[in-house]
Motif scaffolding. Structure first.
Motif, short mmCIF file in Angstrom:
data_model
loop_
_atom_site.label_atom_id
_atom_site.label_comp_id
_atom_site.label_asym_id
_atom_site.label_seq_id
_atom_site.Cartn_x
_atom_site.Cartn_y
_atom_site.Cartn_z
N CYS A 112 -34.21 61.30 51.18
CA CYS A 112 -32.88 60.84 51.61
C CYS A 112 -32.81 61.04 53.13
O CYS A 112 -33.68 61.70 53.69
CB CYS A 112 -31.79 61.64 50.91
N CYS A 114 -31.07 63.04 55.02
CA CYS A 114 -31.07 64.44 55.50
C CYS A 114 -32.35 65.17 55.11
O CYS A 114 -32.69 66.20 55.67
CB CYS A 114 -29.83 65.20 55.02
N GLY A 115 -33.04 64.65 54.11
CA GLY A 115 -34.34 65.20 53.72
C GLY A 115 -34.30 66.25 52.62
O GLY A 115 -35.33 66.77 52.23
N TYR A 117 -32.65 65.91 49.44
CA TYR A 117 -32.34 65.44 48.09
C TYR A 117 -33.39 65.98 47.12
O TYR A 117 -34.58 65.82 47.33
CB TYR A 117 -32.32 63.90 48.06
N THR A 125 -26.83 66.71 51.93
CA THR A 125 -25.48 66.43 52.44
C THR A 125 -25.19 64.93 52.48
O THR A 125 -24.16 64.52 53.02
CB THR A 125 -25.33 67.01 53.86
#
Ligand SMILES: [Zn+2]
Length: 276
Positions: A112, A114-115, A117, A125
């Motif tokens: 994702c 933000c990294g 997930y 987030t």
């Protein structure tokens, strides 16, 4: 590389005017790395006077694309042809031009933006719709052409600082070279245009990737349960052949897969979250 592969690669670098003056013949497999800001022509080839792109400069070697979803969508979709046909065709008003593009694609992406997930300790987030949109940037048909998908979770502190070391690259390289040699011998008596398992056509797969009864029943249930496409079916058999070659075995045998090893569900627009 074989002499024939060396000649093919040298020809491409010569056309691109990138052949170092002290290297009459390129012998090392190329490693080509493209940033996501690369132009369409830079990646797949083109320009006013058409030049080979990174996918052709990676011919018979590795093309590494980091942050895959950040790449221009049009360029990513164009990758489907070379991944299938091992060539790229560039259309111009004056006619069409074909460059070789038989490369091994290695791509990396975050789950994702933000990294985090799916991270067990830190919360993601991103809004769920954002995660879906991000993952959908890689289309189902492109995913279906990528042989192996592996999740790489965060490495815990204990492992980073632990005493246990993995295999050295030299040992792995020797094993890969032995597997390649095994393939070269097999194809020399079958079809000398085929150099490695990835080059096999569905007809080659039928002859050279035979399964025993247990393997066949395993494949049958995998096809039904995972709804694999015909393309995925051939891919699984090719990878199975490669795994057997790495193990130094002539037979493809059913085995329990390590947990972190997973094969995508052909044609679906989703990232595999749980391994089979
Ligand atoms: Zn996130």
């Amino acid at each position: 590389m074989t002499l024939d592969e060396s000649l093919q690669v040298t020809r491409i670098y010569s056309v691109a005017d990138m052949l170092p003056s002290d290297t009459p013949l390129i012998r090392q497999r190329p490693f080509s790395r493209a940033h996501h800001t690369i132009s369409h022509a830079g990646l797949v080839g083109g320009g006013r006077v058409p030049r080979p792109g990174e996918i052709s400069l990676a011919h018979r070697g590795v093309l590494f694309l980091d942050e895959l979803p950040e790449f221009d969508q049009r360029s990513l979709e164009v990758l489907r042809q070379p991944l299938e046909d091992r060539i790229v065709t560039i259309s111009r008003a004056a006619g069409t031009l074909t460059f070789p593009a038989n490369f091994q694609l290695v791509a990396a992406m975050n789950p994702c933006p933000c990294g985090y997930y799916g991270d067990p300790t830190k919360e993601c987030t991103c809004a769920p719709s954002l995660v879906t949109r991000y993952q959908k940037r890689i289309s189902g048909p492109l995913l279906d052409r990528i042989d192996i998908h592996i999740e790489v979770p965060r490495v815990p502190y204990e492992k980073l600082t632990g005493e246990r070391l993995g295999e050295s690259s030299a040992i792995v390289a020797a094993r890969v070279e032995a597997a390649r040699e095994r393939q070269r011998k097999r194809f020399a008596s079958h079809d000398s245009r085929v150099v490695c398992n990835a080059d096999m056509t569905p007809a080659d797969v039928r002859v050279l990737c035979k399964l025993d009864a247990t393997g066949q029943s395993l494949m049958r249930s995998a096809m039904q349960q995972l709804q694999l496409s015909a393309r995925a079916f051939h891919r699984v058999l090719k990878i199975a052949r490669t795994i057997a070659d790495l193990a130094g075995s002539d037979e493809i045998a059913p085995r329990i897969w390590p947990r972190r090893f997973s094969i995508d569900r052909g044609g679906r627009n989703e990232m595999t979250q749980s391994p089979i």
